[in-house]
Design a protein around this motif. Structure first.
Motif, short mmCIF file in Angstrom:
data_model
loop_
_atom_site.label_atom_id
_atom_site.label_comp_id
_atom_site.label_asym_id
_atom_site.label_seq_id
_atom_site.Cartn_x
_atom_site.Cartn_y
_atom_site.Cartn_z
N LEU A 162 -14.07 -16.87 -29.31
CA LEU A 162 -13.05 -16.74 -28.25
C LEU A 162 -12.14 -17.96 -28.31
CD1 LEU A 162 -15.32 -15.55 -25.29
CD2 LEU A 162 -13.80 -14.14 -26.69
N PHE A 163 -10.85 -17.70 -28.32
CA PHE A 163 -9.88 -18.79 -28.48
C PHE A 163 -8.65 -18.54 -27.64
CE2 PHE A 163 -9.46 -15.55 -31.73
CZ PHE A 163 -8.12 -15.20 -31.64
N THR A 164 -7.89 -19.59 -27.38
CA THR A 164 -6.64 -19.46 -26.64
C THR A 164 -5.47 -19.35 -27.62
OG1 THR A 164 -6.22 -21.84 -26.55
CG2 THR A 164 -7.60 -20.90 -24.80
N MET A 165 -4.34 -18.92 -27.10
CA MET A 165 -3.14 -18.85 -27.94
C MET A 165 -2.73 -20.23 -28.41
SD MET A 165 -1.79 -15.93 -28.75
CE MET A 165 -3.47 -15.49 -29.14
N THR A 166 -2.93 -21.24 -27.56
CA THR A 166 -2.58 -22.60 -27.94
C THR A 166 -3.44 -23.07 -29.10
OG1 THR A 166 -1.86 -23.17 -25.70
CG2 THR A 166 -2.44 -24.99 -27.15
N GLN A 167 -4.73 -22.75 -29.05
CA GLN A 167 -5.62 -23.12 -30.16
C GLN A 167 -5.18 -22.46 -31.46
OE1 GLN A 167 -9.33 -21.92 -28.16
NE2 GLN A 167 -10.11 -23.99 -28.49
N LEU A 168 -4.84 -21.19 -31.38
CA LEU A 168 -4.42 -20.45 -32.57
C LEU A 168 -3.11 -21.01 -33.12
CD1 LEU A 168 -4.68 -18.18 -34.61
CD2 LEU A 168 -3.68 -16.63 -32.93
N GLN A 169 -2.14 -21.25 -32.25
CA GLN A 169 -0.85 -21.76 -32.72
C GLN A 169 -1.00 -23.15 -33.31
OE1 GLN A 169 2.47 -21.32 -30.04
NE2 GLN A 169 3.76 -22.74 -31.19
N LEU A 180 6.08 -24.29 -34.63
CA LEU A 180 6.57 -22.93 -34.42
C LEU A 180 7.09 -22.76 -32.99
CD1 LEU A 180 3.62 -21.03 -36.12
CD2 LEU A 180 5.87 -21.46 -37.10
N ASP A 181 8.08 -21.91 -32.85
CA ASP A 181 8.56 -21.58 -31.51
C ASP A 181 7.49 -20.80 -30.76
OD1 ASP A 181 11.00 -21.17 -29.58
OD2 ASP A 181 10.13 -19.17 -29.86
N LYS A 182 7.14 -21.29 -29.58
CA LYS A 182 6.03 -20.71 -28.83
C LYS A 182 6.27 -19.25 -28.49
CE LYS A 182 3.31 -21.51 -24.62
NZ LYS A 182 3.13 -22.42 -23.46
N ARG A 183 7.47 -18.92 -28.05
CA ARG A 183 7.76 -17.55 -27.64
C ARG A 183 7.69 -16.59 -28.82
NH1 ARG A 183 13.07 -16.59 -24.18
NH2 ARG A 183 11.84 -17.94 -22.82
N ASN A 184 8.31 -16.97 -29.93
CA ASN A 184 8.29 -16.11 -31.12
C ASN A 184 6.87 -15.95 -31.68
OD1 ASN A 184 11.04 -15.73 -31.00
ND2 ASN A 184 11.51 -17.39 -32.45
N PHE A 185 6.10 -17.02 -31.63
CA PHE A 185 4.73 -16.95 -32.13
C PHE A 185 3.92 -15.96 -31.31
CE2 PHE A 185 0.28 -18.35 -32.15
CZ PHE A 185 0.02 -18.34 -33.51
N ARG A 186 4.05 -16.05 -29.99
CA ARG A 186 3.25 -15.17 -29.13
C ARG A 186 3.70 -13.72 -29.23
NH1 ARG A 186 0.49 -18.49 -24.31
NH2 ARG A 186 0.15 -20.38 -25.52
N ILE A 196 -7.08 -9.42 -29.74
CA ILE A 196 -7.26 -8.73 -28.48
C ILE A 196 -7.47 -9.71 -27.33
CG2 ILE A 196 -8.76 -7.12 -27.23
CD1 ILE A 196 -9.39 -5.83 -29.93
N ALA A 197 -6.70 -9.51 -26.25
CA ALA A 197 -6.85 -10.33 -25.06
C ALA A 197 -8.10 -9.87 -24.30
CB ALA A 197 -5.62 -10.20 -24.17
N THR A 198 -8.88 -10.84 -23.83
CA THR A 198 -10.06 -10.53 -23.02
C THR A 198 -9.74 -10.81 -21.55
OG1 THR A 198 -11.07 -12.74 -23.01
CG2 THR A 198 -11.44 -11.34 -24.96
N ASP A 199 -10.69 -10.52 -20.69
CA ASP A 199 -10.53 -10.82 -19.27
C ASP A 199 -11.04 -12.22 -18.93
OD1 ASP A 199 -9.49 -8.29 -18.75
OD2 ASP A 199 -11.49 -7.41 -18.49
N LEU A 200 -11.44 -12.96 -19.93
CA LEU A 200 -12.00 -14.29 -19.71
C LEU A 200 -10.91 -15.36 -19.70
CD1 LEU A 200 -15.04 -13.94 -22.12
CD2 LEU A 200 -15.01 -13.64 -19.63
N ILE A 201 -11.13 -16.40 -18.93
CA ILE A 201 -10.17 -17.49 -18.80
C ILE A 201 -10.84 -18.80 -19.18
CG2 ILE A 201 -8.68 -18.76 -17.20
CD1 ILE A 201 -7.70 -15.94 -17.75
N ASP A 202 -10.15 -19.57 -19.99
CA ASP A 202 -10.62 -20.90 -20.35
C ASP A 202 -10.04 -21.91 -19.36
OD1 ASP A 202 -11.43 -23.24 -21.56
OD2 ASP A 202 -9.84 -23.22 -23.06
N ARG A 208 -4.43 -24.63 -14.99
CA ARG A 208 -4.15 -23.25 -14.59
C ARG A 208 -5.08 -22.26 -15.26
NH1 ARG A 208 2.03 -21.98 -15.42
NH2 ARG A 208 1.27 -20.04 -14.51
N GLY A 209 -5.65 -22.67 -16.37
CA GLY A 209 -6.51 -21.77 -17.13
C GLY A 209 -5.70 -21.00 -18.17
N ALA A 210 -6.34 -20.70 -19.27
CA ALA A 210 -5.66 -19.98 -20.35
C ALA A 210 -6.51 -18.78 -20.75
CB ALA A 210 -5.46 -20.90 -21.56
N ARG A 211 -5.84 -17.66 -20.98
CA ARG A 211 -6.56 -16.45 -21.37
C ARG A 211 -7.21 -16.64 -22.73
NH1 ARG A 211 -6.67 -11.50 -19.47
NH2 ARG A 211 -4.90 -11.91 -18.09
#
Length: 220
Positions: A162-169, A180-186, A196-202, A208-211
């Motif tokens: 399980l990872f966040t978008m920030t970790q992946l980027q 990389l541009d954050k918006r284009n990457f996402r 796949i997005a999960t219902d879990l929050i880091d 604020r927490g990250a999906r």
């Protein structure tokens, strides 16, 4: 029983070798595993780690053997990069080498195996003088790996389940060597059905927490 054809008698005999381009990410920097040669040819220069193909093994098996002996990792993803066969590429003899590359998780690597080969993790942006045609191999390996960092699921070998978008980027940026541009990457990630997005929050990485996401594709 193998029957040798007389047509092969006059064909020149060459040595066949494999060279392994082994990458990892350490503290946000892309590293490559090199060894300083203490014997000829190219004594005193740095090089990739490789070996000759055994009489009873395929080139793929030889590459996996070298990877296992060097890192302690077996059955890891390793991709054939190409064949390097310039006539004078090896000053010692006529050697045709098949190059492979792998992107490994540093946590999975056996440090004692690395030390036993006197190998060193080196920043890809600060390479020493290299022997043979290894600069060409490394350049090609970097180009292919950077193109396939997401399409071949290479990045997900270095991330937790399980990872966040920030970790992946952050990981992808470390591998490709640019921001990389954050918006284009996402947006690109959103178009990938295997992420796949999960219902879990880091809640540890931000107030604020990250999906959290997971990779549903086939691992390398």
């Amino acid at each position: 029983m193998t029957v040798k054809s007389s047509a092969y008698i006059k064909i020149p005999k060459f040595h066949v070798a494999v060279d392994c381009i082994i990458f990892t990410v350490i503290d946000g920097a892309l590293k490559i595993l090199l060894v300083k040669r203490d014997f000829e040819p190219e004594k005193g220069k740095w090089s990739l780690i490789g070996g000759f193909v055994g009489e009873k093994e395929s080139v793929d098996h030889a590459a996996r053997r070298v990877l296992r002996e060097l890192t302690g990792i077996d059955n890891s993803f390793i991709r054939q990069l190409g064949t390097f066969g310039d006539i004078n590429r090896d000053p010692g003899a006529r050697v045709i080498s098949v190059a492979y590359f792998a992107l490994l998780n540093i946590a999975d690597i056996d440090n004692e195996a690395v030390k036993s080969h006197k190998a060193v993790w080196t920043d890809v942006n600060n390479l020493p003088e290299l022997g043979f045609d290894h600069p060409r191999m490394i350049d090609r390996g970097l180009t292919v790996m950077r193109k396939k960092i997401l399409t071949d699921s290479l990045a997900f070998n270095l991330l937790p389940d399980l990872f966040t978008m920030t970790q992946l980027q952050t990981l992808v940026e470390s591998v490709i060597g640019k921001t990389l541009d954050k918006r284009n990457f996402r947006k690109r990630i959103a178009d990938n059905p295997e992420i796949i997005a999960t219902d879990l929050i880091d809640k540890e990485s931000s107030k604020r927490g990250a999906r959290l996401y997971r990779y549903a594709g086939q691992p390398c």
